[in-house]
Design a protein around this motif. Structure first.
Motif, PDB file in Angstrom:
ATOM      1  N   LYS A 147      42.173  28.705  35.913  1.00  0.00           N
ATOM      2  CA  LYS A 147      41.902  29.314  35.393  1.00  0.00           C
ATOM      3  C   LYS A 147      40.208  30.559  35.379  1.00  0.00           C
ATOM      4  O   LYS A 147      39.929  30.939  34.568  1.00  0.00           O
ATOM      5  N   THR A 148      40.134  30.746  36.610  1.00  0.00           N
ATOM      6  CA  THR A 148      40.021  32.118  37.721  1.00  0.00           C
ATOM      7  C   THR A 148      40.394  33.278  36.913  1.00  0.00           C
ATOM      8  O   THR A 148      41.081  33.716  36.450  1.00  0.00           O
ATOM      9  N   PRO A 149      39.346  33.921  35.786  1.00  0.00           N
ATOM     10  CA  PRO A 149      39.328  35.504  35.077  1.00  0.00           C
ATOM     11  C   PRO A 149      40.458  35.784  35.957  1.00  0.00           C
ATOM     12  O   PRO A 149      40.362  36.248  37.008  1.00  0.00           O
ATOM     13  N   PHE A 150      41.501  36.651  35.352  1.00  0.00           N
ATOM     14  CA  PHE A 150      42.120  37.500  35.844  1.00  0.00           C
ATOM     15  C   PHE A 150      41.756  38.682  36.389  1.00  0.00           C
ATOM     16  O   PHE A 150      42.079  40.130  37.139  1.00  0.00           O
ATOM     17  N   GLU A 151      40.750  38.792  35.370  1.00  0.00           N
ATOM     18  CA  GLU A 151      40.326  40.696  35.283  1.00  0.00           C
ATOM     19  C   GLU A 151      38.628  39.940  35.784  1.00  0.00           C
ATOM     20  O   GLU A 151      37.945  39.136  35.102  1.00  0.00           O
ATOM     21  N   SER A 152      37.856  41.278  36.493  1.00  0.00           N
ATOM     22  CA  SER A 152      36.463  40.568  36.668  1.00  0.00           C
ATOM     23  C   SER A 152      36.093  40.961  35.637  1.00  0.00           C
ATOM     24  O   SER A 152      36.308  42.195  34.519  1.00  0.00           O
ATOM     25  N   HIS A 153      34.817  40.523  34.885  1.00  0.00           N
ATOM     26  CA  HIS A 153      34.180  40.123  34.345  1.00  0.00           C
ATOM     27  C   HIS A 153      35.040  39.967  32.819  1.00  0.00           C
ATOM     28  O   HIS A 153      34.672  39.775  31.536  1.00  0.00           O
ATOM     29  N   GLY A 154      36.202  39.579  33.372  1.00  0.00           N
ATOM     30  CA  GLY A 154      37.064  38.590  32.227  1.00  0.00           C
ATOM     31  C   GLY A 154      36.627  36.842  31.952  1.00  0.00           C
ATOM     32  O   GLY A 154      35.809  36.432  32.201  1.00  0.00           O
ATOM     33  N   ASP A 155      37.249  36.921  30.801  1.00  0.00           N
ATOM     34  CA  ASP A 155      37.084  35.533  30.471  1.00  0.00           C
ATOM     35  C   ASP A 155      38.189  34.518  31.225  1.00  0.00           C
ATOM     36  O   ASP A 155      38.752  34.686  31.840  1.00  0.00           O
ATOM     37  N   ASP A 156      36.984  33.211  31.793  1.00  0.00           N
ATOM     38  CA  ASP A 156      38.559  32.351  32.455  1.00  0.00           C
ATOM     39  C   ASP A 156      39.428  31.628  31.593  1.00  0.00           C
ATOM     40  O   ASP A 156      39.433  32.014  30.066  1.00  0.00           O
TER      41      ASP A 156
END
Length: 173
Positions: A150-159
């Motif tokens: 679930k951790t976002p793939f991009e910084s500041h992205g959505d889960d």
């Protein structure tokens, strides 16, 4: 003065015919009223229930106002990792399927599969056999895999919208 029996007989059906006519008209009005009320209920009454139902589904969801997509299942290739040593060398072979919300999320995870596999590999290789040998240990591991995916793939992205991890193979040797 004698009453004419024929005149009495003609008057009686006319009076009976009027009352039957009023009963028929009353029944027709009642049927139309019930039909109209039933139609209103199905158009307005059930529409209100449908409008309230998505609000229940979306309660606590990040995507307010959007209809929830049906779940998709994304099979992940099996992992074989060395476990942390306890009683000699041990390894784990595990395969699982991710339950995601919608095809869009499935495609996002597929596009970032290298990151998913790396995260899960690092997580699994830090485990001891005794930690994951029980049902509770497997459930905890599923929760940890879920959090990692679930951790976002991009910084500041959505889960990622992943709702479950389903083990399809689990072997410790």
């Amino acid at each position: 003065m004698k009453a004419d029996p024929k005149a009495d007989a003609a008057a009686a059906p006319a009076a009976g015919g009027k009352s039957k006519l009023f009963i028929m008209i009353g029944a027709a009005v009642l049927v139309l009223g019930l039909g109209g009320g039933g139609g209103w209920y199905f158009l307005h009454g059930s529409g209100g229930a449908e409008a309230a139902e998505p609000a229940k589904k979306d309660h606590g969801s990040k995507k307010k106002g959007k209809k929830e997509a049906p779940p998709e299942y994304l099979a992940i290739e099996p992992f074989t990792v060395n476990l942390q040593p306890e009683n000699g060398d041990q390894y784990l072979r595990v395969a699982f399927t991710l339950q995601v919300v919608g095809a869009e999320q499935a495609e996002l995870i597929k596009a970032n599969m290298a990151k998913v596999r790396s995260r899960v590999l690092l997580l699994l290789s830090g485990k001891k056999a005794s930690e994951i040998n029980t049902v509770e240990g497997k459930q905890q591991l599923a929760g940890e895999i879920l959090a990692a995916v679930k951790t976002p793939f991009e910084s500041h992205g959505d889960d990622q919208d992943v709702s479950d991890v389903l083990f399809t193979e689990f072997i410790i040797q």
